[in-house]
Design a protein around this motif. Structure first.
Motif, PDB file in Angstrom:
ATOM      1  N   LEU A 156    -112.955  42.796 -83.402  1.00 44.53           N
ATOM      2  CA  LEU A 156    -112.434  43.419 -82.522  1.00 44.53           C
ATOM      3  C   LEU A 156    -112.551  42.337 -81.032  1.00 44.53           C
ATOM      4  CD1 LEU A 156    -110.318  45.783 -82.256  1.00 44.53           C
ATOM      5  CD2 LEU A 156    -112.183  46.881 -81.109  1.00 44.53           C
ATOM      6  N   LYS A 157    -111.375  41.934 -80.863  1.00 47.97           N
ATOM      7  CA  LYS A 157    -111.573  41.249 -79.456  1.00 47.97           C
ATOM      8  C   LYS A 157    -110.292  41.317 -78.682  1.00 47.97           C
ATOM      9  CE  LYS A 157    -109.144  37.099 -81.693  1.00 47.97           C
ATOM     10  NZ  LYS A 157    -109.104  35.805 -82.283  1.00 47.97           N
ATOM     11  N   GLU A 158    -110.426  40.929 -77.326  1.00 49.62           N
ATOM     12  CA  GLU A 158    -109.493  41.133 -76.467  1.00 49.62           C
ATOM     13  C   GLU A 158    -109.068  39.995 -75.687  1.00 49.62           C
ATOM     14  OE1 GLU A 158    -110.492  43.785 -73.211  1.00 49.62           O
ATOM     15  OE2 GLU A 158    -112.169  42.680 -72.465  1.00 49.62           O
ATOM     16  N   ALA A 159    -107.776  39.829 -75.017  1.00 44.54           N
ATOM     17  CA  ALA A 159    -107.689  38.680 -74.129  1.00 44.54           C
ATOM     18  C   ALA A 159    -106.515  39.431 -72.927  1.00 44.54           C
ATOM     19  CB  ALA A 159    -106.623  37.769 -74.813  1.00 44.54           C
ATOM     20  N   TRP A 160    -106.715  38.781 -71.740  1.00 49.25           N
ATOM     21  CA  TRP A 160    -105.843  39.378 -70.679  1.00 49.25           C
ATOM     22  C   TRP A 160    -104.684  38.235 -70.232  1.00 49.25           C
ATOM     23  CZ3 TRP A 160    -106.571  44.178 -68.637  1.00 49.25           C
ATOM     24  CH2 TRP A 160    -107.745  44.952 -69.000  1.00 49.25           C
ATOM     25  N   SER A 161    -103.770  38.667 -69.489  1.00 49.52           N
ATOM     26  CA  SER A 161    -102.754  37.939 -68.865  1.00 49.52           C
ATOM     27  C   SER A 161    -102.152  38.610 -67.617  1.00 49.52           C
ATOM     28  CB  SER A 161    -101.654  37.828 -69.758  1.00 49.52           C
ATOM     29  OG  SER A 161    -100.329  37.152 -69.168  1.00 49.52           O
ATOM     30  N   ARG A 205    -102.967  43.420 -71.252  1.00 46.40           N
ATOM     31  CA  ARG A 205    -104.246  43.328 -72.155  1.00 46.40           C
ATOM     32  C   ARG A 205    -103.722  43.147 -73.726  1.00 46.40           C
ATOM     33  NH1 ARG A 205    -108.901  48.153 -72.677  1.00 46.40           N
ATOM     34  NH2 ARG A 205    -110.636  46.448 -73.009  1.00 46.40           N
ATOM     35  N   THR A 206    -104.332  42.358 -74.236  1.00 47.49           N
ATOM     36  CA  THR A 206    -103.990  42.168 -75.763  1.00 47.49           C
ATOM     37  C   THR A 206    -105.241  42.319 -76.671  1.00 47.49           C
ATOM     38  OG1 THR A 206    -102.162  40.530 -75.216  1.00 47.49           O
ATOM     39  CG2 THR A 206    -103.035  40.585 -77.339  1.00 47.49           C
ATOM     40  N   VAL A 207    -105.197  43.292 -77.678  1.00 49.41           N
ATOM     41  CA  VAL A 207    -106.405  43.580 -78.283  1.00 49.41           C
ATOM     42  C   VAL A 207    -105.807  43.262 -79.451  1.00 49.41           C
ATOM     43  CG1 VAL A 207    -108.113  45.585 -79.059  1.00 49.41           C
ATOM     44  CG2 VAL A 207    -106.874  45.469 -76.704  1.00 49.41           C
ATOM     45  N   THR A 208    -107.068  42.477 -80.465  1.00 52.48           N
ATOM     46  CA  THR A 208    -106.640  42.006 -81.695  1.00 52.48           C
ATOM     47  C   THR A 208    -107.659  42.433 -82.745  1.00 52.48           C
ATOM     48  OG1 THR A 208    -105.501  40.063 -80.966  1.00 52.48           O
ATOM     49  CG2 THR A 208    -106.225  39.931 -83.167  1.00 52.48           C
ATOM     50  N   LEU A 209    -107.406  43.023 -83.690  1.00 51.41           N
ATOM     51  CA  LEU A 209    -108.511  43.514 -84.938  1.00 51.41           C
ATOM     52  C   LEU A 209    -108.088  42.474 -86.168  1.00 51.41           C
ATOM     53  CD1 LEU A 209    -110.119  45.896 -86.178  1.00 51.41           C
ATOM     54  CD2 LEU A 209    -108.011  46.795 -86.848  1.00 51.41           C
ATOM     55  N   ARG A 226    -104.370  42.620 -87.062  1.00 53.71           N
ATOM     56  CA  ARG A 226    -103.139  43.340 -86.041  1.00 53.71           C
ATOM     57  C   ARG A 226    -103.310  43.308 -84.645  1.00 53.71           C
ATOM     58  NH1 ARG A 226    -100.671  49.054 -86.974  1.00 53.71           N
ATOM     59  NH2 ARG A 226    -100.244  49.896 -84.869  1.00 53.71           N
ATOM     60  N   THR A 227    -102.293  43.063 -83.901  1.00 52.89           N
ATOM     61  CA  THR A 227    -102.348  42.728 -82.388  1.00 52.89           C
ATOM     62  C   THR A 227    -101.507  43.675 -81.792  1.00 52.89           C
ATOM     63  OG1 THR A 227    -102.579  40.382 -82.859  1.00 52.89           O
ATOM     64  CG2 THR A 227    -101.978  40.932 -80.602  1.00 52.89           C
ATOM     65  N   GLU A 228    -102.118  44.366 -80.571  1.00 48.73           N
ATOM     66  CA  GLU A 228    -101.335  45.321 -79.719  1.00 48.73           C
ATOM     67  C   GLU A 228    -101.589  44.902 -78.339  1.00 48.73           C
ATOM     68  OE1 GLU A 228    -102.225  49.632 -80.510  1.00 48.73           O
ATOM     69  OE2 GLU A 228    -102.175  49.367 -82.799  1.00 48.73           O
ATOM     70  N   SER A 229    -100.609  44.738 -77.767  1.00 47.05           N
ATOM     71  CA  SER A 229    -100.509  44.602 -76.332  1.00 47.05           C
ATOM     72  C   SER A 229     -99.872  45.611 -75.449  1.00 47.05           C
ATOM     73  CB  SER A 229     -99.538  43.384 -76.008  1.00 47.05           C
ATOM     74  OG  SER A 229    -100.240  42.156 -76.688  1.00 47.05           O
ATOM     75  N   TYR A 230    -100.456  45.864 -74.329  1.00 46.78           N
ATOM     76  CA  TYR A 230    -100.153  47.041 -73.173  1.00 46.78           C
ATOM     77  C   TYR A 230    -100.183  46.434 -71.846  1.00 46.78           C
ATOM     78  CZ  TYR A 230    -104.776  48.355 -74.280  1.00 46.78           C
ATOM     79  OH  TYR A 230    -106.065  48.304 -74.330  1.00 46.78           O
ATOM     80  N   ALA A 231     -99.208  47.044 -71.253  1.00 47.32           N
ATOM     81  CA  ALA A 231     -99.248  46.913 -69.500  1.00 47.32           C
ATOM     82  C   ALA A 231    -100.244  47.807 -69.085  1.00 47.32           C
ATOM     83  CB  ALA A 231     -97.699  46.595 -68.758  1.00 47.32           C
ATOM     84  N   ILE A 232    -101.200  47.538 -68.241  1.00 44.55           N
ATOM     85  CA  ILE A 232    -102.048  48.526 -67.347  1.00 44.55           C
ATOM     86  C   ILE A 232    -101.455  48.357 -65.937  1.00 44.55           C
ATOM     87  CG2 ILE A 232    -104.403  49.082 -66.685  1.00 44.55           C
ATOM     88  CD1 ILE A 232    -105.525  47.794 -69.304  1.00 44.55           C
ATOM     89  N   ILE A 233    -101.136  49.467 -65.432  1.00 40.22           N
ATOM     90  CA  ILE A 233    -100.819  49.677 -64.145  1.00 40.22           C
ATOM     91  C   ILE A 233    -101.491  50.592 -63.281  1.00 40.22           C
ATOM     92  CG2 ILE A 233     -98.939  50.197 -62.449  1.00 40.22           C
ATOM     93  CD1 ILE A 233     -96.901  49.777 -64.580  1.00 40.22           C
ATOM     94  N   PRO A 234    -102.652  50.068 -62.486  1.00 40.73           N
ATOM     95  CA  PRO A 234    -103.312  50.893 -61.659  1.00 40.73           C
ATOM     96  C   PRO A 234    -102.629  51.711 -60.715  1.00 40.73           C
ATOM     97  CG  PRO A 234    -104.375  48.700 -61.698  1.00 40.73           C
ATOM     98  CD  PRO A 234    -102.966  48.600 -62.143  1.00 40.73           C
ATOM     99  N   THR A 235    -102.953  52.875 -60.504  1.00 41.31           N
ATOM    100  CA  THR A 235    -102.331  53.929 -59.508  1.00 41.31           C
ATOM    101  C   THR A 235    -103.162  54.147 -58.330  1.00 41.31           C
ATOM    102  OG1 THR A 235    -103.445  55.679 -60.750  1.00 41.31           O
ATOM    103  CG2 THR A 235    -101.203  55.099 -61.544  1.00 41.31           C
TER     104      THR A 235
END
Length: 576
Positions: free
Chosen positions: A276-281, A295-299, A342-351
């Protein structure tokens, strides 16, 4: 012709120093790590240079393998001005014995390859009718017992020492399984019952979806084979020869259920290896309230089909909003089966601003090599978020009581009474003068205020980066993208248009618009767009027209909020 050869030789000679100047790589690979006794396989050696007078030391191979063929090729490539050279040796090897055999490190100059282990299994026993057949089928599997959804490598081989016309081969088709082909057929030669056969081996990865006994039915090969006389004469009528039909063996595999020790609340995932690994943009990520960071997480997993990889966990926190994108899949067929991703990306928006904790991501999986439970993890992270929540003024602020008068500012009654009385006439004259002065001052202020507003407006239009032309262009692009149901372009140009409209450079997403504008219909329409972009909502369920309708009221919303702000200024001048 001779001159051309001389020019080519000089060109190659010039390339040799360039290639040797770089660090030389010399590698070895095989087309399979598992081979039956009597069957051959390919060993491929590669050197990053033109090997004119150099050869690898192949003597170390001959102890356990016979070298049936040795083909050498040279290549020179020029890509974007970068010159690369390569020499390749393709060796066809035949094992001399069964069991685990090691191809030792092979020397090339001062470079050596890594050792490679080959498993040589016993030759499959064929039925007596196949002993003298020109063409026959053979099937086998690498395992006789697996867990549900664990990978089974299935091998289907066509043995032939004669040409087959109009050939048709059925591939495995089994209920309650997922079957993946592992590429094109592998060609090699094999000795069988004293005959040399050309073999085409087809490999499949089978994933049983149900526990119990799994039966892999026989595959069928049909076609026409020429007789010994037909092979040497011309047939004007196109008679292909004698029709044949061959069947492979039936294969049985026992499929075990999920182990009782495996956690009940997580997806079942059997694999040979998993990471499992991650990358940020952007990189490194910069977090701000209301601004998305991707954040992109790859399995990565070996021995499991990409379609069987489960969804990855998504961080859950009251301090952030998460908008997932559509997952992507990728798989590569190798000698050991399927390598999936399998690669999943999602936007993280701090509140909110400050220190926020992103919880750990854990993926449970079953190691089929060691028959144990393992966990792949991305550790808990602390992120620093700049900015803070924007608080809008409420009606309670408008209705707040005026400041109380300090009693120290009022003269004591005794002092007031001690002042001498003023003549009534002079009192009225003073009142009239003061009133006239107040009226004159009010008129002057009103005139200056109008002039100031006009001047400021002209200055903004003249000097600001915000312009009516950009406002018009961005609104046209937004309308066009929204009507065409293009969510990403809609998001882009909606943010640009509202940033121009509000003259706020901090607006870079549709979600950021809600920090400046309060409207129920607009909020609902923007959330619907965000769901399509980041929460995997189907595009055909997106109500794009509601966003168009809500956007048409934005100028009225701004005007109403400005009226509200002006009311505050009138009641509390110190706010202006």
């Amino acid at each position: 012709m001779v001159a051309r050869l001389l020019h080519f030789s000089m060109f190659i000679a010039l390339l040799m120093p360039m290639t040797t100047a770089n660090a030389l790589n010399f590698t070895a690979s095989v087309d399979t790590h598992r081979v039956a006794a009597g069957n051959s396989f390919q060993l491929i050696l590669k050197a990053d240079e033109q090997a004119f007078n150099k050869q690898p030391n192949l003597a170390v191979i001959k102890q356990d393998f016979d070298i049936l063929r040795n083909n050498q090729s040279n290549q020179v490539k020029i890509i974007n001005g970068q010159i690369t050279s390569e020499t390749q040796w393709k060796l066809t090897l035949l094992p001399k014995s069964e069991g685990y055999l090691v191809i030792p490190p092979i020397s090339y100059g001062n470079k050596k390859t890594k050792a490679i282990t080959i498993k040589v299994t016993k030759a499959s026993k064929s039925s007596s009718p196949q002993t003298s057949q020109l063409i026959f089928l053979d099937a086998s599997s690498d395992k006789k017992e697996v867990y549900v959804q664990e990978q089974i490598l299935f091998y289907l081989r066509v043995y032939q020492r004669s040409q087959l016309a109009n050939a048709s081969l059925s591939k495995p088709d089994i209920e309650n399984t997922v079957i993946e082909s592992l590429g094109e057929g592998r060609s090699y030669t094999a000795q069988h019952n004293g005959f040399t056969y050309d073999v085409i081996e087809y490999r499949f990865a089978i994933y049983p979806q149900k526990s119990g006994k799994l039966i892999i039915p026989p595959s069928v090969l049909s076609g026409s084979i020429a007789s010994s006389t037909q092979r040497f004469r011309f047939d004007p009528f196109g008679n292909a020869g004698k029709p044949i039909r061959r069947k492979s063996q039936e294969i049985s595999v026992m499929v075990k259920p999920i182990p009782a020790s495996y956690p009940k609340n997580v997806p079942w995932l059997p694999a040979h290896n998993l990471s499992l690994k991650e990358a940020w943009s952007p990189t490194p990520p910069a977090f701000a309230v209301g601004e998305p960071v991707t954040r992109t997480v790859t399995l990565n997993a070996t021995g499991v089909a990409s379609s069987l990889l489960p969804p990855l966990p998504v961080p859950n926190s009251d301090d952030i909003k998460v908008y997932p994108d559509q997952p992507s899949y990728h798989s590569i067929a190798g000698s050991d089966g399927i390598m999936s991703e399998r690669t999943e990306s999602y936007a993280i928006i701090p509140t909110k601003g400050g220190d926020i904790q992103l919880p750990a991501l854990n993926v449970h999986w079953w190691n089929t090599n060691t028959d144990t439970l393992e966990i792949a993890s991305i550790a808990t992270q602390h992120i620093n978020v700049t900015g803070s929540q924007r608080h809008h003024q409420t009606d309670s602020m408008v209705n707040a009581p005026p400041p109380t008068i300090n009693s120290d500012d009022v003269a004591p009654s005794s002092v007031a009474e001690s002042q001498p009385s003023t003549n009534g006439t002079w009192t009225w004259i003073a009142i009239a003068a003061i009133s006239l002065w107040i009226l004159t001052t009010i008129a002057l202020i009103w005139s200056l205020k109008r002039t100031k507003i006009a001047t400021v407006t002209e200055d903004v239009l003249a000097t600001s980066q915000f312009s009516s032309q950009k406002l018009k262009e961005n609104h046209q692009q937004f309308t066009k993208a929204c009507k065409a149901k293009e969510p990403r372009r809609t998001e882009k140009y909606f943010a640009l248009w509202t940033a121009q409209l509000l003259q706020d450079r901090s607006i870079r997403s549709s979600a950021a618009v809600l920090n400046s504008l309060e409207d129920e219909a607009l909020t609902k329409a923007i959330n619907d767009l965000q769901a399509v972009l980041y929460r995997s909502k189907p595009l055909d369920e997106w109500d794009n027209l509601s966003l168009l309708d809500a956007s048409g009221k934005i100028e009225k919303i701004i005007a109403s909020q400005n009226t509200h702000s002006n009311a505050l200024v009138d009641l509390h001048p110190n706010l202006s």
